[in-house]
Design an enzyme around this catalytic site. Structure first.
Site, PDB file in Angstrom:
ATOM      1  N   GLU A   1     -30.567  35.808  -9.073  1.00 24.40           N
ATOM      2  CA  GLU A   1     -30.018  35.401  -7.775  1.00 24.40           C
ATOM      3  C   GLU A   1     -29.833  33.892  -7.662  1.00 24.40           C
ATOM      4  OE1 GLU A   1     -31.017  36.054  -2.998  1.00 24.40           O
ATOM      5  OE2 GLU A   1     -32.416  36.753  -4.547  1.00 24.40           O
TER       6      GLU A   1
ATOM      7  N   THR B   1     -53.484  40.439  -1.792  1.00 22.83           N
ATOM      8  CA  THR B   1     -53.667  41.780  -1.218  1.00 22.83           C
ATOM      9  C   THR B   1     -53.156  42.890  -2.115  1.00 22.83           C
ATOM     10  OG1 THR B   1     -53.777  41.006   1.065  1.00 22.83           O
ATOM     11  CG2 THR B   1     -53.031  43.276   0.717  1.00 22.83           C
TER      12      THR B   1
ATOM     13  N   HIS C   1     -58.472  30.190   7.404  1.00 22.51           N
ATOM     14  CA  HIS C   1     -58.799  31.473   8.013  1.00 22.51           C
ATOM     15  C   HIS C   1     -59.911  31.287   9.045  1.00 22.51           C
ATOM     16  CE1 HIS C   1     -57.437  33.552   4.022  1.00 22.51           C
ATOM     17  NE2 HIS C   1     -56.421  33.072   4.725  1.00 22.51           N
TER      18      HIS C   1
ATOM     19  N   SER D   1     -58.282  36.117   1.117  1.00 21.18           N
ATOM     20  CA  SER D   1     -57.597  37.410   1.098  1.00 21.18           C
ATOM     21  C   SER D   1     -57.879  38.233  -0.148  1.00 21.18           C
ATOM     22  CB  SER D   1     -56.082  37.200   1.237  1.00 21.18           C
ATOM     23  OG  SER D   1     -55.777  36.579   2.451  1.00 21.18           O
TER      24      SER D   1
ATOM     25  N   ASP E   1     -31.866  40.253   1.096  1.00 17.01           N
ATOM     26  CA  ASP E   1     -33.284  40.559   1.312  1.00 17.01           C
ATOM     27  C   ASP E   1     -33.479  41.634   2.364  1.00 17.01           C
ATOM     28  OD1 ASP E   1     -33.878  38.626  -0.521  1.00 17.01           O
ATOM     29  OD2 ASP E   1     -34.461  37.105   0.940  1.00 17.01           O
TER      30      ASP E   1
END
Length: 447
Positions: free
Chosen positions: A158, A96, A377, A33, A229
Site C-alpha cells: 500500500e 493483547t 495507565h 497490557s 481500511d
C-alpha cells in the site's frame, strides 16, 4: 433428564451481569497490557511486559521462558473443536492479541528485528513468527502489522515509497506465504489487505482469513481511509459470519486497542471515538448472536488516568470547557483532563489558556497535571459486563485471571470438565452447559 438448551434455558443461566476485576500484574500495582492480557486470556497473573507465560518468566530474559508457557482460552476452544478468531485495531502481534497464541518474555518482540542478539541465540521466537506457527489453524486473524510478516526492506503493498512501512524481518521469512502453505489444499484460505477485499468476500467460501490492513497499527477511526481500511465493526461482522458456520461454536477475541493509544497520546477525542466504534462492534455482534447460546464478555485490561469533571451542565460538549474558571489561576479548563501525559503545557510561566487554542480539534492533547511524553495507565479496578449463559458467575469483585475460567466453564472447554456431562457435548444441557459459542470483547478502557 437432558433437555434442550435453546428452549428450556432457565433465566438465571442467560442473565446479564456486571462485576469488577483487579488488574494489577504480579510485579506492578499499575499494570501493562501484556500482563493483563495474559490474565484474562490465559487465566494466570503475569509480570509486566510478558505475554503467554507465568510470573516465573522475567521481562526480556529469554532463558526464563521455557517451561513457563501458559495456554489461552483461544487454544482451549480450538482444542475442543471450535472455530477461533482474533480481531484488533492494533498490530495483530501487539500485547493483547499476542497473549492468545504467543509465549514471549517481551511484548515488544514483534519480529526478530526487535529482539536482542542474546534472545535470538537462546532460541526465542518473535511474536509474528509465533502467530503463524504456534496455532496454525486460527480461523480468522484481522488487524494491522503487515511489516512484521515480511523480509527486511520488502516494499509494502500500500505504501510503496514509505520506508517505515517496509518489511522488518531479519530471517528473510515471508510469513504470509508460510501461513498460506500451512492450510489444507481443500480449504479456502484468503489473505487480504484492504477493505474492498474484505467486504467482497463470500463468508461461505472462506475457511481461513488473514487480513492485515496496515503496516503497523490501524488508523484511528477519525482518520480512517474508508476505501482501504475497514472499521472494527466491519471486521467483526465478517469474522462472525465465518466463525459461526461451525456447529460446535466459536471463540472470538475483539480488541478496540486504539482506545488505549489515544489516551497515551493525550488525545481524548481520538480515544472516545475509538470507544464509540467499539460500541458499534459490540452491538453488531449482539445482533448476530443469541443470548440463549452465546456468552459475551466486555471488559477492560486496565484503566487510564483520564477524568471527566468540572460541573458541566447537561448538553455541554464532552470536549468543551467547564462552566467556571479556575479559582486559583483564573483560567478556563476543559471538562476532560489527564492526571499525567503530554498535554502539560506552560506558557509564560503559567498554565496555558485553553480558550486560546482549538480544544475541539481531533488531535488536541488535553491538559495534564504532570508532564510525560506518554500518559500512563491507571491502577483501579475496571468493570466487566457479561450476558448469556453463566453470566451470573461474573458478579462482585474478582481477580482479572478469573475471567477465562468462567468462559471455559460455561463452554465445557479447558481443564475443568468435571461439571460437564455427555449430554453437554451432544447439544443439550443437563447438569452443566453445552459447548457454547463465545465472544470476548476486551476494551482498552471503560468509562
Amino acid at each position: 433428564m437432558p433437555w434442550s438448551f435453546r428452549s428450556s434455558t432457565p433465566t438465571w443461566l442467560r442473565m446479564s451481569s456486571c462485576s469488577w476485576e483487579m488488574t494489577y500484574n504480579t510485579n506492578a500495582q499499575v499494570p501493562d497490557s501484556a500482563g493483563t492480557a495474559t490474565a484474562y486470556l490465559c487465566g494466570v497473573k503475569a509480570n509486566e511486559g510478558t505475554v503467554g507465560v507465568s510470573a516465573a518468566t522475567e521481562r526480556s530474559r529469554c532463558n526464563t521462558t521455557q517451561g513457563n508457557e501458559v495456554t489461552s482460552i483461544l487454544r482451549w476452544a480450538k482444542d475442543a473443536g471450535k472455530s477461533v478468531g482474533i480481531v484488533t485495531t492494533t498490530r495483530v502481534n501487539h500485547a493483547t492479541p499476542s497473549a492468545a497464541y504467543a509465549h514471549s518474555a517481551d511484548r515488544d518482540w514483534y519480529s526478530d528485528n526487535e529482539m536482542p542478539p542474546e534472545a535470538l541465540s537462546q532460541g526465542c521466537k518473535d511474536i509474528a513468527y509465533q502467530l503463524v506457527h504456534n496455532i496454525r489453524d486460527i480461523d480468522v486473524i484481522m488487524g494491522g502489522g503487515r511489516k512484521y510478516m515480511y523480509p527486511k526492506n520488502k516494499t509494502d503493498v500500500e505504501y510503496e515509497i514509505d520506508e517505515k512501512a517496509r518489511g522488518t524481518r531479519l530471517d528473510g521469512l515471508d510469513l504470509v506465504n508460510i501461513w498460506k502453505s500451512f492450510k489444507p489444499r481443500h480449504k479456502h484460505s484468503h489473505f487480504i489487505w484492504n477493505r474492498t477485499e474484505l467486504l467482497t468476500l463470500d463468508p461461505h467460501n472462506v475457511d481461513y482469513l488473514l487480513g492485515l490492513f496496515e503496516p503497523g497499527d490501524m488508523e484511528y477511526e477519525l482518520n480512517r481511509n474508508n476505501v482501504t481500511d475497514p472499521s472494527l465493526s466491519e471486521m467483526v461482522v465478517v469474522a462472525i459470519q465465518i466463525l459461526r458456520k461451525n456447529p460446535k461454536g466459536f471463540f472470538l477475541l475483539v480488541e478496540g486497542g486504539r482506545i488505549d493509544h489515544g489516551h497515551h497520546e493525550g488525545k481524548a477525542k481520538q480515544a472516545l471515538h475509538e470507544a464509540v466504534e467499539m460500541d458499534r462492534a459490540i452491538g453488531q455482534a449482539g445482533s448476530m448472536t443469541s443470548l440463549e447460546d452465546t456468552l459475551t464478555v466486555v471488559t477492560a485490561d486496565h484503566s487510564h488516568v483520564f477524568t471527566f469533571g468540572g460541573y458541566t451542565p447537561r448538553g455541554n460538549s464532552i470536549f468543551g470547557l467547564a462552566p467556571m474558571l479556575s479559582d486559583t489561576d483564573k483560567k478556563p479548563f476543559t471538562a476532560i483532563l489527564y492526571g499525567n501525559g503530554p498535554g502539560y503545557k506552560v506558557v509564560g510561566g503559567e498554565r496555558e489558556n485553553v480558550s486560546m487554542v482549538d480544544y475541539a480539534h481531533n488531535n488536541y492533547q488535553a491538559q495534564s497535571a504532570v508532564p510525560l511524553r506518554h500518559e500512563t495507565h491507571g491502577g483501579e479496578d475496571v468493570a466487566v459486563f457479561s450476558k448469556g449463559p453463566m453470566a451470573h458467575l461474573l458478579h462482585g469483585v474478582h481477580e482479572q485471571n478469573y475471567i477465562p475460567h468462567v468462559m471455559a466453564y460455561a463452554a465445557c472447554i479447558g481443564a475443568n470438565l468435571d461439571h460437564c456431562t455427555p449430554a453437554s457435548s451432544a447439544g443439550s444441557l443437563a447438569a452443566g452447559p453445552l459447548l457454547l459459542p463465545l465472544a470476548l470483547f476486551p476494551l482498552s478502557i471503560l468509562f
